[in-house]
Design a protein around this motif. Structure first.
Motif, PDB file in Angstrom:
ATOM      1  N   PHE A 766       0.830  -1.208   0.000  1.00 23.74           N
ATOM      2  CA  PHE A 766       0.000   0.000   0.000  1.00 23.74           C
ATOM      3  C   PHE A 766       0.868   1.262   0.000  1.00 23.74           C
ATOM      4  O   PHE A 766       0.684   2.165  -0.806  1.00 23.74           O
ATOM      5  N   PHE A 767       1.822   1.302   0.912  1.00 21.98           N
ATOM      6  CA  PHE A 767       2.643   2.518   1.016  1.00 21.98           C
ATOM      7  C   PHE A 767       3.624   2.654  -0.163  1.00 21.98           C
ATOM      8  O   PHE A 767       4.038   3.745  -0.504  1.00 21.98           O
ATOM      9  N   GLU A 768       3.982   1.553  -0.768  1.00 20.90           N
ATOM     10  CA  GLU A 768       4.787   1.648  -2.005  1.00 20.90           C
ATOM     11  C   GLU A 768       3.973   2.339  -3.089  1.00 20.90           C
ATOM     12  O   GLU A 768       4.502   3.125  -3.878  1.00 20.90           O
ATOM     13  N   GLY A 769       2.634   2.027  -3.153  1.00 21.13           N
ATOM     14  CA  GLY A 769       1.773   2.704  -4.112  1.00 21.13           C
ATOM     15  C   GLY A 769       1.648   4.182  -3.810  1.00 21.13           C
ATOM     16  O   GLY A 769       1.648   5.021  -4.731  1.00 21.13           O
ATOM     17  N   VAL A 770       1.536   4.536  -2.503  1.00 18.79           N
ATOM     18  CA  VAL A 770       1.467   5.950  -2.118  1.00 18.79           C
ATOM     19  C   VAL A 770       2.723   6.684  -2.576  1.00 18.79           C
ATOM     20  O   VAL A 770       2.669   7.779  -3.150  1.00 18.79           O
ATOM     21  N   GLU A 771       3.877   6.087  -2.312  1.00 21.57           N
ATOM     22  CA  GLU A 771       5.146   6.725  -2.699  1.00 21.57           C
ATOM     23  C   GLU A 771       5.269   6.843  -4.208  1.00 21.57           C
ATOM     24  O   GLU A 771       5.843   7.800  -4.732  1.00 21.57           O
ATOM     25  N   ALA A 772       4.695   5.874  -4.941  1.00 27.48           N
ATOM     26  CA  ALA A 772       4.737   5.927  -6.399  1.00 27.48           C
ATOM     27  C   ALA A 772       3.925   7.114  -6.918  1.00 27.48           C
ATOM     28  O   ALA A 772       4.333   7.796  -7.867  1.00 27.48           O
ATOM     29  N   ARG A 773       2.702   7.350  -6.294  1.00 27.14           N
ATOM     30  CA  ARG A 773       1.891   8.493  -6.720  1.00 27.14           C
ATOM     31  C   ARG A 773       2.615   9.805  -6.441  1.00 27.14           C
ATOM     32  O   ARG A 773       2.586  10.723  -7.256  1.00 27.14           O
ATOM     33  N   VAL A 774       3.226   9.900  -5.281  1.00 28.43           N
ATOM     34  CA  VAL A 774       3.981  11.121  -4.958  1.00 28.43           C
ATOM     35  C   VAL A 774       5.124  11.318  -5.942  1.00 28.43           C
ATOM     36  O   VAL A 774       5.399  12.430  -6.393  1.00 28.43           O
ATOM     37  N   ALA A 775       5.764  10.220  -6.304  1.00 30.63           N
ATOM     38  CA  ALA A 775       6.867  10.296  -7.266  1.00 30.63           C
ATOM     39  C   ALA A 775       6.373  10.762  -8.628  1.00 30.63           C
ATOM     40  O   ALA A 775       7.123  11.389  -9.400  1.00 30.63           O
ATOM     41  N   GLN A 776       5.068  10.458  -8.945  1.00 27.18           N
ATOM     42  CA  GLN A 776       4.530  10.870 -10.246  1.00 27.18           C
ATOM     43  C   GLN A 776       4.135  12.348 -10.269  1.00 27.18           C
ATOM     44  O   GLN A 776       3.760  12.868 -11.315  1.00 27.18           O
ATOM     45  N   GLY A 777       4.185  13.017  -9.124  1.00 28.25           N
ATOM     46  CA  GLY A 777       3.908  14.453  -9.093  1.00 28.25           C
ATOM     47  C   GLY A 777       2.691  14.850  -8.305  1.00 28.25           C
ATOM     48  O   GLY A 777       2.392  16.047  -8.167  1.00 28.25           O
ATOM     49  N   ILE A 778       1.954  13.877  -7.748  1.00 27.74           N
ATOM     50  CA  ILE A 778       0.783  14.203  -6.932  1.00 27.74           C
ATOM     51  C   ILE A 778       1.237  14.700  -5.574  1.00 27.74           C
ATOM     52  O   ILE A 778       2.132  14.095  -4.965  1.00 27.74           O
ATOM     53  N   ARG A 779       0.651  15.768  -5.129  1.00 31.79           N
ATOM     54  CA  ARG A 779       1.018  16.313  -3.836  1.00 31.79           C
ATOM     55  C   ARG A 779       0.619  15.330  -2.742  1.00 31.79           C
ATOM     56  O   ARG A 779      -0.389  14.614  -2.848  1.00 31.79           O
ATOM     57  N   GLU A 780       1.413  15.291  -1.650  1.00 25.14           N
ATOM     58  CA  GLU A 780       1.199  14.318  -0.590  1.00 25.14           C
ATOM     59  C   GLU A 780      -0.199  14.461   0.037  1.00 25.14           C
ATOM     60  O   GLU A 780      -0.870  13.447   0.319  1.00 25.14           O
ATOM     61  N   GLU A 781      -0.668  15.700   0.297  1.00 27.32           N
ATOM     62  CA  GLU A 781      -1.970  15.882   0.931  1.00 27.32           C
ATOM     63  C   GLU A 781      -3.145  15.534  -0.003  1.00 27.32           C
ATOM     64  O   GLU A 781      -4.292  15.412   0.423  1.00 27.32           O
ATOM     65  N   GLU A 782      -2.848  15.345  -1.328  1.00 26.85           N
ATOM     66  CA  GLU A 782      -3.892  15.005  -2.288  1.00 26.85           C
ATOM     67  C   GLU A 782      -3.954  13.509  -2.590  1.00 26.85           C
ATOM     68  O   GLU A 782      -4.814  13.043  -3.329  1.00 26.85           O
ATOM     69  N   VAL A 783      -3.010  12.756  -1.979  1.00 34.00           N
ATOM     70  CA  VAL A 783      -3.008  11.310  -2.228  1.00 34.00           C
ATOM     71  C   VAL A 783      -4.294  10.665  -1.691  1.00 34.00           C
ATOM     72  O   VAL A 783      -4.828   9.701  -2.265  1.00 34.00           O
TER      73      VAL A 783
END
Length: 879
Positions: A766-783
């Motif tokens: 789950f958290f690997e997916g979260v980090e992947a979204r952040v890496a793609q440019g999504i802001r952390e508070e918008e995950v």
């Protein structure tokens, strides 16, 4: 020039009572043109002194000053340079050579002519006039009564004569009697003429009055002539008488000369006879000693030695010219030759018997040494033989053929004797190495003699179990070529080391004593020379001391040092093969014995080379050292080969690899053996080869392992390697020690991270997916607005890992790690502690992601860090 001459006469020479006769204007040759004048002067006082004066103009005014003066008597050579051509140069040789250049050739010639005249007039010394025209000198040669000495000025000097006191007084009286002489010169002259005529007349009258006296004088002269005639007659008679006496004296003198000559010849003849008698007469006692002297007793040997020296002196006496023509001398020389030949044969025969007896006597002592690891002592024999050393020196100088034969016989007898002693000695050493004769058969030794008969093929059949077998784990047998060092007790190796050291310690003094004896007995100097190979020993049987028919000097031997070495090679030709056999046996017993042998052999070679680098002992031990070094290299190669051929079980965990444990054993043993050793460099090179092979093959086995994870194999074995190198502190392996530590640390971390991915697998995903979204440019508070990663999904994943489930997962993880790790290395607690730290790090990482990506959600993990610590501690204690 005339004005200068008058000025110089007035200012310089007149105050010094000198007259200037000749002058020449000159300057020094080859230097800056500074003109001066050379002046030839004579003193006005008698005796006349002739000088050559150098005058130059003062730098401060127009006046001249006297600079240097030379006496003409000091002049040795006048060199005019050229007698034909005009040349203004000329040299004057006084205390040194003065080179001048005149202003003109005419002035130079005038000056040289004046020097010539002054020399002829006053000195008459030998002055060499070189390159001077003969015509110039001929013009100056004096002729007639009124000869000219040095020109018009000198003539005036000769004609002028100073008035003495009486003449001055007479002139004054005459002038006073004729007061008018000054006022009337004609009247004064006329008066003088009249007085002169009166004087002439008086002289004539005086001559006429003395005629009678002249007649009387003539009469006396006639009488004197008659007396002279009478005296001449008497002298003639006396001369005839003296002539007769002279003839008689000549006869007496000739007779005395013949008598003196006869006496001289008699004295010389007596001297020659005394010389021959004193130097070519051998005492009867010496002759008897040479013919019948006892060569077995000390007193007889001393008498024979003195007699031989006396005979040698008589034979080597330096005869004077003509002595060889005397029959008595020839007869005496022949007698001396016969005595020499007779005594040389007797001496050679006796010494041959002594050599044979020595072999028999020494053989009787072999039995008592056969049970002990010692070599018989040859000192008593050497001591007895050294009594003949001077006789051997005499034989060497008088009959080299017999000396050569004795040398060869000595080598033959002694080589057989030493061969028996050394072979028995080595057989005892082999038996002691293998324990008993029964055990010795296992290594190819049969019977009590223990001769080495095993072959390489039988040696290669020996195999041992790996160290894993010793840890009660199933492992395959490895064909290692030699017996493994692990199967032998440390006491056996210590025993082998002591036996090998004793063998070398016994051989070394034996060889040195024999070499010293050969040098003293055969009178050979031990000086440095080129080395000799073992192949030269083969020439010994054919006669290493072959001589030239003309010179009588050995051809095959370049020096006496080579002769000593060749004799030693012939006498001890069995040492090197026996040492090689002993080394082969030691290598069969235990390949690690090569370490002991390398250290011991290196030390003894180093000691021998310090004494004499070219000696037989140094060369032989050096050859054997090469064999030992090859065995050592072979031991290292075999270990590397074993590493490369190692096989692991597919059903059991790997643990500490066999070759890693064997490297630890080898390194510990090598460090204890090579402590303070001379050849540490060989061991360091072996270490480098072994450790690199260990590193490569550990990684190879880790890659092939199916039961145990690769990281565990690498971690455990490199931890053992690092611990071994840290404990032994091997300086040449510092870099490898750091590398081993780094590999251990890296693979520990890798194993921990890999293992911890399993207990919280869904949460990790789950958290690997979260980090992947952040890496793609999504802001952390918008995950949290992402459908797959919203708060509900997070709570859902977290609920799957309550504290009880986490503890269960950690317990399963602990059991799995325990199965992977081996008990030998005891790394379980180290790994578990690292996993605990890594789990806490992951927990903090997850908490941070929740705080940043899901702010204000109130979502938390269902267990805390303290819970993790309690779980880990509880699990570790329960197991």
């Amino acid at each position: 020039m005339t004005a200068i001459k008058h000025a110089l006469q007035r200012d310089i020479f007149t105050p010094n009572d000198e007259r200037l006769l000749s002058i020449v204007n000159v300057c020094k040759a080859g230097k800056k043109k500074r003109n001066c004048f050379l002046c030839a002067t004579v003193t006005t006082e008698r005796p006349v002194q002739v000088n050559v004066v150098k005058v130059k103009k003062s730098d401060k005014g127009d006046f001249y000053k006297r600079q240097t003066a030379w006496a003409l008597r000091d002049l040795a050579v006048v060199d005019a340079k050229d007698a034909v051509k005009e040349n203004p140069e000329f040299d004057l040789h006084f205390d040194k050579v003065y080179k001048w250049v005149a202003s003109s050739t005419a002035e130079k010639n005038t000056f040289i002519s004046c020097i010539w005249k002054l020399n002829q007039r006053y000195l008459r010394k030998k002055i060499d006039f070189v390159n001077v025209s003969a015509q110039l000198l001929e013009e100056s040669v004096p002729s007639g009564e009124n000869q000219s000495v040095a020109g018009g000025d000198e003539e005036a000097v000769d004609e002028y004569q100073e008035l003495n006191a009486r003449e001055e007084q007479d002139i004054e009286i005459m002038m006073e009697g004729c007061e008018y002489a000054i006022s009337n010169a004609e009247a004064f002259a006329e008066k003088l003429s009249r007085e002169l005529q009166v004087l002439d007349g008086a002289n004539i009258q005086s001559i006429m009055a003395s005629e009678k006296q002249v007649n009387i004088l003539m009469t006396l002269l006639d009488e004197a002539l008659k007396e002279v005639d009478q005296i001449e007659l008497k002298l003639s008679s006396y001369e005839e008488m003296l002539q007769s006496v002279k003839e008689q004296m000549d006869q007496i003198s000739e007779s005395n000369h013949l008598i003196h000559l006869s006496n001289t010849n008699n004295v010389k003849l007596l001297s020659e006879i005394e010389f021959l008698v004193n130097h070519m007469d051998l005492a009867k006692g010496h002759i008897k000693a040479l013919q019948e002297g006892d060569l077995a007793s000390s007193r007889g040997i001393e008498a024979c030695t003195n007699a031989a020296d006396a005979l040698l002196q008589c034979m080597n006496v330096a005869l004077r010219p003509g002595h060889n023509m005397l029959y008595a001398v020839k007869q005496q020389q022949q007698r001396f030759s016969d005595l020499r030949e007779q005594f040389a044969r007797r001496l050679a025969s006796h010494l041959n018997n002594v050599f044979v007896q020595q072999g028999h006597d020494q053989s009787s002592t072999l039995a008592q040494h056969s049970i002990e690891l010692t070599l018989p002592n040859h000192h008593p024999v050497h001591r007895d033989l050294l009594r003949y050393a001077k006789l051997m020196e005499w034989l060497k100088s008088t009959d080299y053929g017999k000396y050569e034969g004795l040398t060869k016989n000595y080598m033959d007898y002694l080589s057989r004797l030493y061969e028996r002693e050394i072979k028995d000695f080595f057989e005892v050493a082999k038996i002691k190495m293998t324990g008993t004769t029964k055990e010795g058969k296992k290594f190819g030794l049969h019977g009590s003699s223990g001769k080495l008969t095993g072959s390489t093929s039988s040696l290669n059949k020996l195999s041992v179990q790996s160290s894993g077998n010793r840890r009660s784990q199933s492992s395959s047998l490895l064909d290692m070529g030699n017996m493994s060092a692990s199967d032998l007790d440390v006491a056996d190796r210590t025993k082998f080391d002591k036996i090998f050291e004793q063998v070398l310690s016994e051989l070394e003094p034996l060889c040195l004593a024999e070499q010293d004896f050969i040098s003293k007995f055969f009178k050979l100097q031990q000086h440095q020379s080129m080395g000799t190979t073992m192949n030269e020993a083969e020439e010994m049987d054919g006669g290493i001391l072959s001589r030239s028919h003309n010179s009588g000097v050995p051809q095959a031997i370049s020096s006496e040092k080579d002769m000593i070495r060749q004799m030693m090679i012939k006498i001890f030709r069995c040492i090197e093969p026996e040492l090689n056999n002993l080394i082969a046996l030691g290598d069969k017993i235990d390949s690690f014995n090569s370490l002991y042998m390398l250290v011991k052999m290196s030390h003894h070679v180093w000691t021998a080379q310090n004494v004499d680098p070219a000696s037989f002992l140094s060369t032989t031990l050096g050859n054997v050292l090469v064999t030992v070094k090859r065995n050592f290299d072979k031991c290292i190669s075999n270990q590397i080969k074993q590493m490369e051929e190692v096989k692991i079980s597919k059903k059991s965990k790997v643990g500490i690899l066999t070759f890693v444990a064997e490297f630890e054993e080898f390194a510990a043993l090598a460090e204890s053996i090579f402590k303070n050793a001379e050849r540490r460099g060989d061991l360091d090179k072996a270490y480098i080869k072994l450790i690199r092979s260990v590193f490569i093959n550990v990684e190879k086995v880790a890659n092939e392992s199916q039961k145990t994870p690769r990281d565990v194999v690498m971690m455990e074995n490199f931890h053992r390697i690092f611990a071994t190198l840290s404990r032994l502190k091997i300086s040449c392996l510092e870099a490898e020690k750091k590398e081993a530590k780094q590999k251990y640390t890296d693979h520990l971390q890798s194993y921990v991270i890999y293992s911890l991915g399993q207990p919280l697998e869904k949460l990790n995903h789950f958290f690997e997916g979260v980090e992947a979204r952040v890496a793609q440019g999504i802001r952390e508070e918008e995950v949290s607005y992402q459908l797959a990663f919203n708060k509900q999904e997070l709570r859902k994943v977290i609920k799957e890992y309550p504290g009880k489930e986490v503890k269960k997962g950690l317990d399963n993880l602990y059991k799995k790690v325990d199965k992977h790790l081996c008990e030998e290395e005891n790394l379980l607690q180290v790994v578990w502690h690292s996993m605990q730290d890594e789990f806490i790090r992951q927990y903090k990482h997850f908490e941070g992601l929740i705080a940043r990506c899901y702010p204000g959600s109130g979502v938390t993990m269902e267990f805390t860090i303290q819970d993790i610590l309690d779980y880990c501690s509880s699990i570790a204690q329960s197991h």
